[in-house]
Design a protein around this motif. Structure first.
Motif, PDB file in Angstrom:
ATOM      1  N   PRO A 159       0.853  -1.195   0.000  1.00 58.99           N
ATOM      2  CA  PRO A 159       0.000   0.000   0.000  1.00 58.99           C
ATOM      3  C   PRO A 159       0.891   1.248   0.000  1.00 58.99           C
ATOM      4  N   MET A 160       0.900   1.986  -1.107  1.00 53.84           N
ATOM      5  CA  MET A 160       1.779   3.146  -1.273  1.00 53.84           C
ATOM      6  C   MET A 160       0.999   4.425  -0.978  1.00 53.84           C
ATOM      7  N   HIS A 161       1.559   5.249  -0.087  1.00 54.82           N
ATOM      8  CA  HIS A 161       0.879   6.451   0.399  1.00 54.82           C
ATOM      9  C   HIS A 161       1.672   7.685   0.015  1.00 54.82           C
ATOM     10  N   LEU A 162       0.981   8.726  -0.437  1.00 52.59           N
ATOM     11  CA  LEU A 162       1.603   9.995  -0.815  1.00 52.59           C
ATOM     12  C   LEU A 162       1.077  11.086   0.102  1.00 52.59           C
ATOM     13  N   HIS A 163       1.970  11.833   0.729  1.00 52.66           N
ATOM     14  CA  HIS A 163       1.570  12.937   1.597  1.00 52.66           C
ATOM     15  C   HIS A 163       1.346  14.204   0.774  1.00 52.66           C
ATOM     16  N   GLY A 164       0.406  15.028   1.243  1.00 47.55           N
ATOM     17  CA  GLY A 164       0.201  16.339   0.647  1.00 47.55           C
ATOM     18  C   GLY A 164      -0.577  16.352  -0.648  1.00 47.55           C
ATOM     19  N   HIS A 165      -0.898  15.207  -1.218  1.00 50.23           N
ATOM     20  CA  HIS A 165      -1.535  15.134  -2.525  1.00 50.23           C
ATOM     21  C   HIS A 165      -2.433  13.901  -2.595  1.00 50.23           C
ATOM     22  N   ASN A 166      -3.346  13.900  -3.548  1.00 53.16           N
ATOM     23  CA  ASN A 166      -4.064  12.697  -3.931  1.00 53.16           C
ATOM     24  C   ASN A 166      -3.507  12.177  -5.246  1.00 53.16           C
ATOM     25  N   MET A 167      -3.754  10.886  -5.506  1.00 56.75           N
ATOM     26  CA  MET A 167      -3.292  10.253  -6.736  1.00 56.75           C
ATOM     27  C   MET A 167      -4.484   9.734  -7.539  1.00 56.75           C
ATOM     28  N   PHE A 168      -4.425   9.901  -8.856  1.00 58.58           N
ATOM     29  CA  PHE A 168      -5.365   9.250  -9.751  1.00 58.58           C
ATOM     30  C   PHE A 168      -4.799   7.866 -10.064  1.00 58.58           C
ATOM     31  N   VAL A 169      -5.541   6.827  -9.724  1.00 57.22           N
ATOM     32  CA  VAL A 169      -5.091   5.459 -10.006  1.00 57.22           C
ATOM     33  C   VAL A 169      -5.609   5.100 -11.396  1.00 57.22           C
ATOM     34  N   VAL A 170      -4.753   5.282 -12.391  1.00 58.58           N
ATOM     35  CA  VAL A 170      -5.218   5.162 -13.779  1.00 58.58           C
ATOM     36  C   VAL A 170      -5.233   3.723 -14.266  1.00 58.58           C
ATOM     37  N   ALA A 171      -4.490   2.815 -13.607  1.00 58.91           N
ATOM     38  CA  ALA A 171      -4.513   1.411 -14.041  1.00 58.91           C
ATOM     39  C   ALA A 171      -3.812   0.549 -13.009  1.00 58.91           C
ATOM     40  N   GLN A 172      -4.136  -0.737 -13.042  1.00 59.63           N
ATOM     41  CA  GLN A 172      -3.424  -1.748 -12.269  1.00 59.63           C
ATOM     42  C   GLN A 172      -3.370  -3.015 -13.108  1.00 59.63           C
ATOM     43  N   GLY A 173      -2.409  -3.871 -12.805  1.00 58.77           N
ATOM     44  CA  GLY A 173      -2.298  -5.111 -13.565  1.00 58.77           C
ATOM     45  C   GLY A 173      -1.477  -6.129 -12.834  1.00 58.77           C
ATOM     46  N   LEU A 174      -1.501  -7.365 -13.324  1.00 57.60           N
ATOM     47  CA  LEU A 174      -0.695  -8.449 -12.778  1.00 57.60           C
ATOM     48  C   LEU A 174       0.467  -8.726 -13.720  1.00 57.60           C
ATOM     49  N   GLY A 175       1.558  -9.242 -13.151  1.00 61.55           N
ATOM     50  CA  GLY A 175       2.737  -9.500 -13.968  1.00 61.55           C
ATOM     51  C   GLY A 175       3.568  -8.244 -14.145  1.00 61.55           C
ATOM     52  N   ASN A 176       4.344  -8.204 -15.229  1.00 65.85           N
ATOM     53  CA  ASN A 176       5.238  -7.084 -15.503  1.00 65.85           C
ATOM     54  C   ASN A 176       4.531  -6.001 -16.294  1.00 65.85           C
ATOM     55  N   TYR A 177       4.747  -4.760 -15.897  1.00 59.93           N
ATOM     56  CA  TYR A 177       4.199  -3.617 -16.626  1.00 59.93           C
ATOM     57  C   TYR A 177       4.867  -3.525 -17.991  1.00 59.93           C
ATOM     58  N   ASP A 178       4.060  -3.292 -19.018  1.00 61.35           N
ATOM     59  CA  ASP A 178       4.543  -3.121 -20.388  1.00 61.35           C
ATOM     60  C   ASP A 178       3.850  -1.893 -20.968  1.00 61.35           C
ATOM     61  N   ALA A 179       4.580  -0.784 -21.078  1.00 64.41           N
ATOM     62  CA  ALA A 179       3.968   0.475 -21.526  1.00 64.41           C
ATOM     63  C   ALA A 179       3.309   0.316 -22.875  1.00 64.41           C
ATOM     64  N   ALA A 180       3.949  -0.407 -23.797  1.00 63.13           N
ATOM     65  CA  ALA A 180       3.396  -0.558 -25.148  1.00 63.13           C
ATOM     66  C   ALA A 180       2.031  -1.218 -25.122  1.00 63.13           C
ATOM     67  N   ARG A 181       1.809  -2.058 -24.134  1.00 67.48           N
ATOM     68  CA  ARG A 181       0.530  -2.762 -24.026  1.00 67.48           C
ATOM     69  C   ARG A 181      -0.418  -2.099 -23.050  1.00 67.48           C
ATOM     70  N   ASP A 182       0.110  -1.611 -21.906  1.00 65.80           N
ATOM     71  CA  ASP A 182      -0.751  -1.253 -20.788  1.00 65.80           C
ATOM     72  C   ASP A 182      -1.249   0.183 -20.804  1.00 65.80           C
ATOM     73  N   VAL A 183      -0.557   1.092 -21.465  1.00 63.42           N
ATOM     74  CA  VAL A 183      -1.037   2.478 -21.511  1.00 63.42           C
ATOM     75  C   VAL A 183      -2.415   2.547 -22.156  1.00 63.42           C
ATOM     76  N   ALA A 184      -2.686   1.639 -23.062  1.00 68.94           N
ATOM     77  CA  ALA A 184      -3.975   1.651 -23.763  1.00 68.94           C
ATOM     78  C   ALA A 184      -5.138   1.396 -22.817  1.00 68.94           C
ATOM     79  N   GLN A 185      -4.870   0.763 -21.673  1.00 67.88           N
ATOM     80  CA  GLN A 185      -5.970   0.469 -20.735  1.00 67.88           C
ATOM     81  C   GLN A 185      -6.111   1.530 -19.652  1.00 67.88           C
ATOM     82  N   TYR A 186      -5.322   2.609 -19.709  1.00 67.20           N
ATOM     83  CA  TYR A 186      -5.439   3.664 -18.709  1.00 67.20           C
ATOM     84  C   TYR A 186      -6.847   4.250 -18.694  1.00 67.20           C
TER      85      TYR A 186
END
Length: 558
Positions: A487-514
């Motif tokens: 569980p990753m926490h950021l102080h002073g700001h909120n985060m938009f959680v644009v995507a999550q996935g299992l396995g290794n992140y692959d920008a060429a594949r995963d940005v499309a699901q944002y």
């Protein structure tokens, strides 16, 4: 006709931090608490209020209090992080926190930010809408009830922190708690522990404000015979989501509507800690339960009356109805958590922020484990000379060595031209030093395959961001000697959680699901076990904050 807004006020409290004895499981344990309460006192404020909390430290430990999720707009001095925004409050001393709660409403919480003391030093922080409950984007509930999920530790929490710092992770809580109560799954010499009881009336709607204040675990929570409608998370509204299970990680909050529409009776509320890692010997199962109890028309609470021989005869003693228990997810079931978090979407409304579509800076951060020499240098692992640590991009955070000055004070004293005096801060790398198959399960056990990935280092790292810039961070969990979620926490700001996935992140594949339309907005994002999560935030709150870090105490990296 618009309702008149409530006038902004100053909300003042005194928090006296001290120690008290509490007995559970036939053992007396010393707790560090606020105002003699476990959990601590609930703070209730209205959006726009100013908050003043005077903390008097009568405990034997250094203390700070963090207001988890409060953005601290232009009040970063009150964020409550030792050696980052303030020096700790020493025993016998006091410190006054002052901040305003602008532009936020919902469920947050406060907790100690020193070592593992947050296990007992914590409480709810409720920010109510300026126009009252009538302005909720969901039906006004009959009652609102905070439910704090916690853990009961018989281990000395200060010693626990020392052990974790030295790489000894073989510690577990003795029980789980609901609002400080252990429940009837635990007993002392045959006498059942007291459990939390929630009394409800048929056909009424209740807003349950869930807070996970546990040190270690994500929890699954269910109420037998009932469903929830999730309406908010981390003090941000979500599109209503109906489910029979709440998945809530350390640091997260979830607001859910409960309609008391089951047949009158008694129903167990169960909280079960999930375990992403299957190890031998297995850690103890951490679970607790309370009761949801219906109030009958005659005022009795979930009881069955024995029949009388004659109408005028006095009734016999009340007999409690047996409680119905829910069927819980499997102990190692991570799919339920992944689906729950993936099904949350942000509720778009006039007061909500828009999703940033342009990105100025990108970080790819691996969350991993490694080994260091006890002197802090990089080295291969041996039985006696190394400590197992956890890292972000192969760096484990080292607290500033100068114990007299916080980083924030040094930054302002030196007018922001440098990090501050002799405080040597390294820049957190944009990416890990070497690519590899991050989720290769062959890296979990000690052995030759993970050995080359082990050597790491300690450093005081930080990142500078230009005001107003949009930052995208992809968190990648790895399999190096572990399979934990984070569980990753950021102080002073909120985060938009644009995507999550299992396995290794692959920008060429995963940005499309944002999801750039209605992603959930969180201050704490759960990175799945052997998976990844992508977030965006706008660096629009000037100051120096603790950065993005894990709420697992052994993963406390900045």
């Amino acid at each position: 006709m618009a309702l008149p807004a409530a006038a902004a006020t100053i909300v003042e409290h005194t928090f006296v931090v001290s120690q008290m004895n509490m007995t559970h499981l036939c053992k007396e344990t010393v707790l560090t608490v606020v105002n003699g309460q476990f959990p601590g006192p609930m703070l209730e404020v209205t959006e726009g209020d100013s908050v003043v909390i005077n903390v008097v430290n009568m405990s034997p430990y250094n203390i700070t209090i963090h207001w988890h999720g409060v953005k601290q707009r232009l009040s970063c001095w009150s964020d409550g992080v030792p050696m980052i925004t303030q020096c700790p409050i020493r025993p016998g001393h006091n410190f006054t926190y002052q901040f305003k709660v602008d532009g936020q409403e919902g469920t947050l919480w406060w907790h100690a930010h020193v070592g593992c003391l947050r296990a007992t030093l914590h409480g709810a922080l409720i920010i109510r809408p300026r126009h009252g409950a009538a302005s909720y984007p969901f039906p006004k509930p009959h009652r609102e009830i905070p439910i704090v999920i916690g853990e009961w530790w018989e281990t000395d929490l200060v010693q626990l922190e020392r052990s974790l710092t030295h790489g000894d992770f073989d510690y577990y809580p003795s029980a789980a708690t609901l609002n400080g109560k252990l429940g009837d799954l635990y007993d002392c010499s045959g006498a059942m522990e007291e459990g939390y009881v929630l009394e409800v009336e048929s056909d009424k709607t209740y807003l349950l404000r869930f807070i996970n204040a546990a040190l270690l675990s994500e929890y699954y929570l269910k109420i037998a015979g009932h469903k929830f409608t999730v309406v908010a998370a981390d003090a941000n509204y979500v599109n209503p989501y109906t489910t029979d299970v709440i998945a809530i990680a350390p640091g997260e909050t979830v607001d859910a509507l409960l309609v008391a529409d089951a047949p009158p009776g008694r129903y167990y509320m169960v909280a079960l800690a999930n375990q992403p890692t299957i190890i031998n010997p297995p850690p103890p199962k951490t679970i607790t339960r309370g009761i949801v109890q219906y109030k009958s028309s005659n005022g009795a609470m979930g009881v069955r009356r024995s029949p009388s021989y004659e109408e005028e005869q006095a009734p016999s003693n009340d007999v409690p109805l047996p409680a119905m228990a829910p069927e819980m997810p499997g102990l190692h079931d991570m799919v339920t958590s992944f689906d729950f978090h993936g099904n949350l979407t942000g509720l778009r409304h006039s007061r909500g922020p828009s999703v940033p579509t342009h990105v100025d800076e990108r970080l790819f951060i691996t969350l991993s484990a490694g080994s260091i020499c006890r002197q802090g240098k990089s080295c291969a692992r041996t039985d006696t000379e190394t400590i197992i640590v956890v890292t972000m991009n192969n760096v484990s955070f080292q607290h500033p060595m100068d114990a007299r000055t916080s980083l924030l004070e040094a930054h302002y004293n030196y007018h922001g031209s440098d990090w501050g005096g002799d405080m040597d801060l390294d820049t957190l790398p944009d990416r890990p030093p070497m690519p590899f198959n991050f989720t290769d399960r062959a890296l979990i056990p000690y052995g030759p395959k993970e050995e080359r990935l082990e050597p790491t280092e300690k450093a005081t790292t930080a990142r500078r961001f230009r005001h107003g810039s949009t930052v995208e961070v992809v968190f990648q969990n790895t399999a190096v000697m572990q399979t934990d979620y984070n569980p990753m926490h950021l102080h002073g700001h909120n985060m938009f959680v644009v995507a999550q996935g299992l396995g290794n992140y692959d920008a060429a594949r995963d940005v499309a699901q944002y999801n750039l339309v209605n992603p959930p907005v969180r201050n704490t994002v759960l990175v799945p076990s052997l998976g990844w999560a992508a977030v965006r935030f706008v660096a629009n709150n000037p100051g120096m904050y603790i950065g993005i870090y894990s709420l697992h105490p052994q993963y406390n990296n900045f």
